[in-house]
Design an enzyme around this catalytic site. Sequence first.
Site, mmCIF file in Angstrom:
data_model
loop_
_atom_site.group_PDB
_atom_site.id
_atom_site.type_symbol
_atom_site.label_atom_id
_atom_site.label_comp_id
_atom_site.label_asym_id
_atom_site.label_seq_id
_atom_site.Cartn_x
_atom_site.Cartn_y
_atom_site.Cartn_z
ATOM 1 N N ASP A 1 0.875 -1.297 -0.158
ATOM 2 C CA ASP A 1 -0.102 -0.026 -0.045
ATOM 3 C C ASP A 1 0.903 1.261 0.049
ATOM 4 O O ASP A 1 1.626 1.480 1.107
ATOM 5 C CB ASP A 1 -0.935 -0.010 1.376
ATOM 6 C CG ASP A 1 -2.133 -1.089 1.297
ATOM 7 O OD1 ASP A 1 -2.018 -1.547 -0.107
ATOM 8 O OD2 ASP A 1 -2.942 -1.103 2.079
ATOM 9 N N GLU B 1 -9.677 -8.949 -0.099
ATOM 10 C CA GLU B 1 -9.667 -10.218 0.040
ATOM 11 C C GLU B 1 -10.745 -10.730 0.972
ATOM 12 O O GLU B 1 -11.045 -10.125 2.100
ATOM 13 C CB GLU B 1 -8.509 -10.717 0.556
ATOM 14 C CG GLU B 1 -7.354 -10.439 -0.498
ATOM 15 C CD GLU B 1 -5.862 -10.532 0.013
ATOM 16 O OE1 GLU B 1 -4.920 -10.758 -0.460
ATOM 17 O OE2 GLU B 1 -5.785 -10.444 1.136
ATOM 18 N N LYS C 1 -11.389 -12.526 -4.321
ATOM 19 C CA LYS C 1 -10.021 -12.942 -4.040
ATOM 20 C C LYS C 1 -9.983 -13.608 -2.839
ATOM 21 O O LYS C 1 -10.486 -12.978 -1.830
ATOM 22 C CB LYS C 1 -9.270 -11.422 -4.262
ATOM 23 C CG LYS C 1 -7.642 -11.791 -4.034
ATOM 24 C CD LYS C 1 -7.007 -10.500 -3.888
ATOM 25 C CE LYS C 1 -7.113 -9.658 -4.837
ATOM 26 N NZ LYS C 1 -6.044 -8.470 -4.941
ATOM 27 N N THR D 1 -3.853 -15.500 -4.870
ATOM 28 C CA THR D 1 -2.337 -14.649 -4.761
ATOM 29 C C THR D 1 -1.309 -15.643 -4.607
ATOM 30 O O THR D 1 -1.466 -16.821 -4.526
ATOM 31 C CB THR D 1 -2.556 -13.622 -3.852
ATOM 32 O OG1 THR D 1 -2.571 -14.316 -2.431
ATOM 33 C CG2 THR D 1 -3.627 -12.590 -4.093
ATOM 34 N N GLU E 1 -2.930 -14.174 -9.210
ATOM 35 C CA GLU E 1 -2.044 -12.679 -9.173
ATOM 36 C C GLU E 1 -0.729 -12.864 -8.325
ATOM 37 O O GLU E 1 -0.583 -13.874 -7.657
ATOM 38 C CB GLU E 1 -2.670 -11.715 -8.199
ATOM 39 C CG GLU E 1 -3.928 -11.146 -8.909
ATOM 40 C CD GLU E 1 -4.748 -10.151 -7.852
ATOM 41 O OE1 GLU E 1 -4.017 -9.802 -6.818
ATOM 42 O OE2 GLU E 1 -5.749 -9.387 -8.156
ATOM 43 N N LEU F 1 3.701 -9.968 -4.481
ATOM 44 C CA LEU F 1 4.701 -9.334 -4.409
ATOM 45 C C LEU F 1 5.290 -8.729 -5.566
ATOM 46 O O LEU F 1 5.190 -9.679 -6.523
ATOM 47 C CB LEU F 1 5.797 -9.739 -3.175
ATOM 48 C CG LEU F 1 5.367 -10.067 -2.000
ATOM 49 C CD1 LEU F 1 6.671 -10.662 -1.292
ATOM 50 C CD2 LEU F 1 4.972 -8.968 -1.058
#
Length: 593
Positions: A216, A300, A412, A459, A497, A500
């Site tokens: 973020d 998520e 997600k 992810t 996805e 990182l």
Amino acid sequence: MALLPTMPSSPSQTDRLSSSFGGVALPRPCASNRSSHNGHLRVYAQFLPSSPMESSASTGSQFGCDDWWRQQSGSQAQSLAFACRAFPFSSPGSPSLFEEREASVTQQREHPACVSRPNRGPSGGVPVYVMLPLDSINPSNNTVHRRKAMEASLLALKSAGVEGVMMDVWWGIVERDGPGRYNWSGYKELIDMVKKHGLKVQAVMSFHQCGGNVGDSCFIPLPRWAVEEIDRDPDLAYTDKNGRRNYEYLSLGCDTMPVLKGRSPVQVYADYMRSFRDTFRNYLGDCIVEIQVGMGPAGELRYPSYPESNGTWRFPGIGEFQCYDKYMLSSLKAAATAIGKPEWGLGGPRDAGCYNNWPEDSDFFRRDGGWSSPYGEFFLHWYSGLLLAHGERILTSAEGVFRHTGVKLSGKVAGIHWHYGSRSHPAELTAGYYNTRLRDGYHPIAAMFGRHGVVLNFTCIEMKDYEQPAEARCSPENLIKQVVLAARKAGVSVAGENALPRYDEGAHKQVVRNSRLTFQDDPHGVVYEPMCAFTFLRMNQTLFQGDNWRLFVSFVRQMAAGKTHNEWEEEHRASELVHATNPLVQEAAAALA
């Protein structure tokens, strides 16, 4: 001998087995298996009321290997039969999700969810999308941020063969000025820009705060009027055992209560999505091809159990349960009272440690700790069940809003891979995923997604086990296999996805490998399709630099062509493309500097 509890064999059974308080279906052990698991399940079954809707055809499966999921990529894949029981409890005056779920199921029968993606076959390509910067829309004036850089970047992405972009559509920006006062001007400008360059859009309904999670880079809070309501009633925020409040996302405990200026959070989210649909109706199914529905922190479906803000949590801490606001405590009390154990309804486990503990630091999460006791099973069923009920509500609303618009829906699920090698999987448990060595926690999630025709976006697709700290017993690779297998059993499409930012060839190859997972030992000889899409994290200046861009272009081509991880022989063609588009890339990098 490890026992895997059975889950429902048909979605309609699960739909009917829900409670009136909070709408959560709490699974119980199959009757035939009550004597297993060191007596815990037998004791647990003694205080669970019978369900009149119990399936008579449910079966259980036993496995002799503790780490059952690691076998699934080996030579002896085994099929699972799932059955479920619930304990129906209610609270006078509480909103009944039973009627909501029954109506939802009826609606789904009348209006089947659209298929998320046409059948592409096992050799089909995987389209690549790229996440736009979190602050693509300036939160202070609701306009496209750094418009020149955005134009140059989109042009470069299109030249590389990227399918489209993913953008966060922040609740905190659009409905900032007051309830029902939507300002879509910045997003209209941005989506027009994307469409002009011939790219597609994955729009994320971001009902969470930006700030406090990995990556973020800016701060976008919830709408001011919503924050004011939390200030008036702090129990609208998730709360840990020490009373610390989390403003990232509204507590699911108040999902159906009119706590936001006369509307419930679920109504607010539905109204927001409806306004988006009406505003961008002419783009849906053409330019805007996917709506990802936010269901928790970082978008998520999970609890905010590992908040990084203010150093509260650090990797690889086990996190903490987030069930201490008055709404969730009221639900817990009702659940415990319903099974004759009111003393279990006073709060979460007292011996579950703190955010930065390791499993063996706490009595609850240690190898044979409280997580596997009758109380632990009760609490974890309740805690994870509320999360599933929350997802059910949000996806039901989204499905109703976007039905027949031509877009696919996605949600997600977080890739919580640390301490995955322990028996209790504590980091997953505190986040709301009831996944342990003894229980598959991802099948119920995948089944819920499947009921609504929703793509499961997962992810950490770029991660390898050996890259993680060995002492934390991380296993992103086995976690991904478990989730993909659960989705396939539920008939759910999977998208991915990276967790990182990674620009190296090793990470790209790992993504290609995971995008086309096969299970060699499938007893039915089924050849599975690859992931339906992959979204790359994230568009920035680093992506457009020299070798990073060259490797990225090659990666996009490999994914689109349906190549395997051993087929990277077209490097010279990618290099030619990189050379041809070099001016575009230089312009994008300079504009983002």
